[in-house]
Structure formats: C-alpha cells, structure tokens
Design a protein around this motif. Sequence first.
Motif, mmCIF file in Angstrom:
data_model
loop_
_atom_site.group_PDB
_atom_site.id
_atom_site.type_symbol
_atom_site.label_atom_id
_atom_site.label_comp_id
_atom_site.label_asym_id
_atom_site.label_seq_id
_atom_site.Cartn_x
_atom_site.Cartn_y
_atom_site.Cartn_z
ATOM 1 N N LEU A 73 0.044 -30.365 36.238
ATOM 2 C CA LEU A 73 -0.154 -30.428 34.748
ATOM 3 C C LEU A 73 1.189 -30.365 33.919
ATOM 4 N N THR A 107 -5.172 -35.524 32.222
ATOM 5 C CA THR A 107 -5.450 -34.179 32.504
ATOM 6 C C THR A 107 -6.985 -33.935 32.645
ATOM 7 N N THR A 111 -8.334 -32.477 36.086
ATOM 8 C CA THR A 111 -9.201 -31.271 36.292
ATOM 9 C C THR A 111 -10.273 -31.621 36.966
ATOM 10 N N TRP A 142 -2.595 -38.929 38.905
ATOM 11 C CA TRP A 142 -1.392 -38.432 38.514
ATOM 12 C C TRP A 142 -0.199 -39.700 38.733
#
Length: 383
Positions: A73, A107, A111, A142
């Motif tokens: 992150l 994100t 998560t 990502w």
Amino acid sequence: MSEPSTAELVVVAALWIVSAARAHTLRSGPAHRAVWAAITGLAASMTVRVEPIAHAIDQLTDVHGAGVLVKHLAGLVAVAALFDLAVLGTATHVRRRIPLAGLGVTTVIMTGLFWAMPRIDSEDFADQAAGKPIATAYILSWTLYLGVAMALSARLFRRAHRASRHRVVRAGQRVLVIGCTIGTGYALYRAAYFGARLAVGPPDRGDIFYVDLSDGIKYFAMLLITAGLTIAGAPGTRANLRARRHLRTLNPLWHDLVPADHRLDPPGLTPRERLSRHVVELHDTIHDLYRRTDEHLVHRVHARLATQGLTSQDLAAVTEAGLLRIAQALPPTVTPATPYAPPPASSDPAERLSRLLDLAQAWDTTAVRDTLTHVSTAPEPHR
C-alpha cells in the motif's frame, strides 16, 4: 520478506534523506507535495521490507503478514503520487482524480484479496505466493495499477520534457521518462512471470532467480525515478528557498508599512506567490505614502543623511526609509500642494524586489532613527 541487502539499505537511506530534505516543500504547492509523497512512499515501502520492522507491524496489528500489505500500500501511494505529478502540468482537475481513483480501487481490491488468501509464512512473500491463485491475483492487481500508472507517467513526462525550457528540469524529466519506462517493463515482466507461473508451473531455475531479477529491475527504476524527481525539482526548490529568504527579509517592512486590511495573504500560497503579493502590496503602500511628502521634505532627509558617509546605494535606501517613516507618522489627510513624485518603479520584477530588499535592510537602522529625531517637520499642507 528476506533480510535486505546492503544495496537495499543504501536505497532506503537515500530515499529517507531525500524525503527529509524535501519536507519543507509541503507548503509549496501540489507539485512539491506530490514529489514528497512519491519519495516518502517509496522509502516507507522499502523500509517495511526490513524483517524486524515487518515483524513489529505484525505484532502491533496482531495480523500475520500485515507488513506485506503495508509495504504494497505504501508503494501504491508512491506510484499514485508520481502519476499525479505527471498529470499536474497539463491535466484538468477531473483528470487529476484519476490517480487517486485508481489508488482507491486497487487498495480495496488488494485489501480484500489479502484477507481472502491463506497467510503465507515465508521470508519472501513473492517466492511463496507464486503459483497460488488468490496470492497471484493479489500481486497482479498491484502490478496492473503499477504498469498503467508508469506507462501513462512516462508518456506525460515525455510531453512535459518537450515543452520545458529549463535545462535542468528537462534533464530531470528525461531521467523520469527512462525510469517510468523501466517501471512499465518491470510491471509487464512481473505480470507475465506470475501469470505463467500460475498457468504452467515452476520454472527449472526456481522462483528465487526470477523474483530476484525482477527486484533488480525494480530497484534500478526506483533509483532513476528518485534521481529524476530530485533533478527536475531542484530549480523550483532553490526558487522557493530564495523566496522564503526574501520573505523573512521583507517581513518587518511589510508588517510596519502595509495596513492589516490591505494584506491579501490567504493560506495555501507558495512562497513565490506570497513574495509576489508582498511586493505588490508594499509598492502600492509606498506610492500612497509618497503623496504625503513634498520635495522640501525629501531634500531635508537627504541632506541629513548625506553627511553620514554612506555609499550611494545605502544612501538611497536609507533616505527612502527615513522619508517613509516620517510620512507614515503624518495624518492621512495631509496633502502637500506639490506631492513628491518619486522616479517610476522599474518594470523588471527582480529590480523592484531588489529595491524593496535594500529598503527593508535600511528600515530600522541607526541612521533612519536619527532622521526621525531630527527631521520631523511635516510638509506644508495644501489648504
């Protein structure tokens, strides 16, 4: 996560040094904040790779492997900040939301996948995640944002490079284009490897060789991007530091001369914007004060100071400071029959600033205080 090498520790130290050196620019505008966020995000991401720090995050959050999520992150924040910097020059306000929107979506996805995948008890997350479906999806989410952001950033920095006229800024933007292009290649390699690893199986050389190769590409891209940000931002940083120094010099003069209700100094201005406003406000105030003086008062002030052995430049500044202090003490209603008409102000901003800096240096000197004591006669008002 593995114990970092000496090279990684050097990279981390360099990133934190640059981050600390640029912390003062946070109030200098969105571009400077984006640069700082990109460098600090990279530094934080690399720092979490250090095993004791990752372990401390796990202990603090009571979540096994939380350091992996924090590392990724922090990297996302760095990439989004770099992307935001790339679009700042030419993009509209709506387009500036794209990096933030991509950051938010990625994100949330990462998560969710982090909580869904089995905890991987490994010294290196990437090595052990290869071939596992949910962990691979986590890595690819990502990588997708990274690849898109790097490719678009490289294109935008290239466009900015063509438009820039400053030689140092152009050099920094050229390095940024190369760094972002290598970052795009890193993302493509990473996506291809983990996709193939899931579909085909482990390679003959094992996962560590290919993961280490991708890490080498990543570090090279990071160093280039950090160098490019530092080089491209150097002229602006120097200009803001110079503006802050000039603001400190002018501040006593500005507070003494400019009435409070005439100060237009809203929050959020860069140092250069504040300096420009202060120069205009001082120029207008000085022009108004000169209306309360006449040639006779100017001659008396000059004659008093001419005997004190000042250089011609110092004499001009001290004479003006003394004259303005006397005029400031006169009632605003005083209007001479023939107000003093000073030489017209220069149209060159640098010359106007230089004159005000000289005036600020002379503002509270012994010579000026002596003038206030011995030359206090008001000009003959017009009735």
